[in-house]
Design an enzyme around this catalytic site. Structure first.
Site, PDB file in Angstrom:
ATOM      1  N   SER A  21     -56.833  -5.930  17.214  1.00 41.53           N
ATOM      2  CA  SER A  21     -55.140  -5.998  17.615  1.00 41.53           C
ATOM      3  C   SER A  21     -54.610  -4.807  17.965  1.00 41.53           C
ATOM      4  O   SER A  21     -55.448  -4.051  18.717  1.00 41.53           O
ATOM      5  CB  SER A  21     -54.546  -6.630  16.517  1.00 41.53           C
ATOM      6  N   ASP A  81     -56.090 -12.849  19.209  1.00 40.84           N
ATOM      7  CA  ASP A  81     -56.113 -12.137  18.088  1.00 40.84           C
ATOM      8  C   ASP A  81     -57.533 -12.022  17.165  1.00 40.84           C
ATOM      9  O   ASP A  81     -57.664 -12.965  16.633  1.00 40.84           O
ATOM     10  CB  ASP A  81     -54.677 -11.880  17.445  1.00 40.84           C
TER      11      ASP A  81
END
Length: 395
Positions: free
Chosen positions: A55, A216
């Site tokens: 991320s 993500d």
């Protein structure tokens, strides 16, 4: 401080840096890295042969990898970006942009209009432009060839396969791996891998890599430390983004948090969902690794010396000593007016909505406070860091 020596046997094995995800919270990692850069002898050499990010941590990981030849300068440049962040550099926060994105999201997800085009609550194309301007991915290959780096990886989640995919780039051929819903793929990393890893579900648009859409990397990443071990690390420094990690490390237990007796707001529920995505898996993985290390300690010494059976992995964790949601709540008025209006109904602009804000508040005031906190937390463990990195040993 104890006497110091620098014998050869103090030099560590292959040390990995694991950078967790967490949106704007990743500014905390920059403060820790600033402190590490100050501890290194000049000229600063990259102390982490393996760098893994997920991320927003993937952004920091690739920034470090592309500047591995000059670690101190890489940290300086990373700090300059984070310390001067504004939300409009990450996602559109102007009134026309926010309204247009809200209309597109409503049309696609509630009315079924234009569903073939990916959409999200926020338009994060400004982040792509910012990263393309500041990051030079071609330098990663140079760092690998010069021996400043062994491997770097970013993790993303495949929406079609429901697998956590680790995309990695290494100097030599590193054997790919395949575990239950966890795979490793060697490739040349670029902007799309980074954007995919940082695409928080619903908030940011997914990214297509090959024939699959990715989001993500923290989603369903059950073993965040696993990529570092697959890439050859035997020692791991984890920079987490939750004060839960600091509490569990310092006291062995977490303080019970008592909340309001009022019904939870949408922002509070969203904050818990984000925390379960970005925090819980890392905590579980660290607990599992601790159990494996205890089991490895029962192996005969000669078996461990010959690499048979379980081998212990030394892990050091640096995590916020203060709750980041409370810091975000103090800076909630720094959020652009359009976003404050857009999120007001969810409760995100109240003090109780600090958890969601802590992921979205890409504003200099908030990021600078996180950088300062990370720096203080790392300096408070200066000697422990020096020993972990092999910079000194006690006589």
């Amino acid at each position: 401080m104890s006497d110091e020596v620098h014998p050869d046997d103090c030099v560590p094995g292959t040390t990995a840096l694991v950078l967790a995800g967490g949106g704007a919270r990743a500014a905390y990692q920059v403060g820790v890295l600033k402190a590490i850069a100050e501890l290194l002898p000049e000229p600063a050499v990259n102390p982490f042969p393996v760098i893994c990010g997920t991320s927003a941590g993937a952004i920091n990981a690739l920034a470090l990898a592309s500047n591995a030849g000059d670690f101190a300068n890489g940290i300086h440049r990373l700090n300059a970006v984070w310390a001067n962040f504004r939300c409009n550099q990450v996602y559109r926060s102007d009134w026309p942009g926010v309204i247009a994105q809200a209309v597109r999201w409503t049309g696609a997800n509630l009315l079924g209009i234009g569903r073939r085009t990916p959409t999200s609550l926020l338009d994060n194309r400004p982040l792509r432009h910012l990263l393309e301007k500041h990051l030079h991915f071609g330098r990663i290959e140079g760092a690998l060839n010069q021996g400043h780096l062994r491997a770097v990886s970013v993790s993303a989640f495949g929406y079609q396969s429901a697998e956590s995919v680790c995309f990695y780039q290494g100097h030599e051929r590193i054997k790919p791996w395949s575990r239950h819903r966890r795979v490793g793929i060697q490739t040349q990393l670029g902007i799309d891998h980074m954007m995919a890893s940082a695409a928080i579900p619903l908030l940011f648009m997914p990214v297509k890599l090959g024939r699959e859409w990715f989001g993500d990397g923290a989603v369903r990443q059950r073993a965040p430390i696993s990529p570092a071990l697959h890439l050859g690390a035997d020692r791991v420094l984890v920079i987490g983004l939750s004060d839960n990690l600091a509490e569990s490390v310092d006291t062995g237990r977490r303080a019970r948090k008592v909340g309001s007796v009022l019904p939870p707001t949408l922002a509070q529920m969203g904050g818990h969902l984000l925390n379960s995505t970005f925090v819980d898996n890392l905590e579980s993985d660290l607990e599992l690794l601790e159990r494996m290390n205890r089991l490895a300690s029962f192996m005969p010494e000669d078996a461990r010396q010959h690499g048979k059976g379980l081998l212990p992995v030394e892990v050091m964790i640096i995590a916020p000593s203060e709750p980041l949601d409370l810091i975000a709540a103090r800076h909630r008025r720094a959020l652009p007016a359009s976003l404050r209006t857009f999120l007001r109904g969810s409760g995100a602009t109240r003090a109780s909505g600090g958890s969601v804000l802590s992921y979205l508040l890409f504003e200099a005031e908030y990021c600078q406070e996180l950088i300062a906190l990370g720096y203080r937390d790392a300096i408070a463990r200066r000697e422990e860091l020096q020993r972990f990195l092999g910079l000194l040993c006690a006589v």
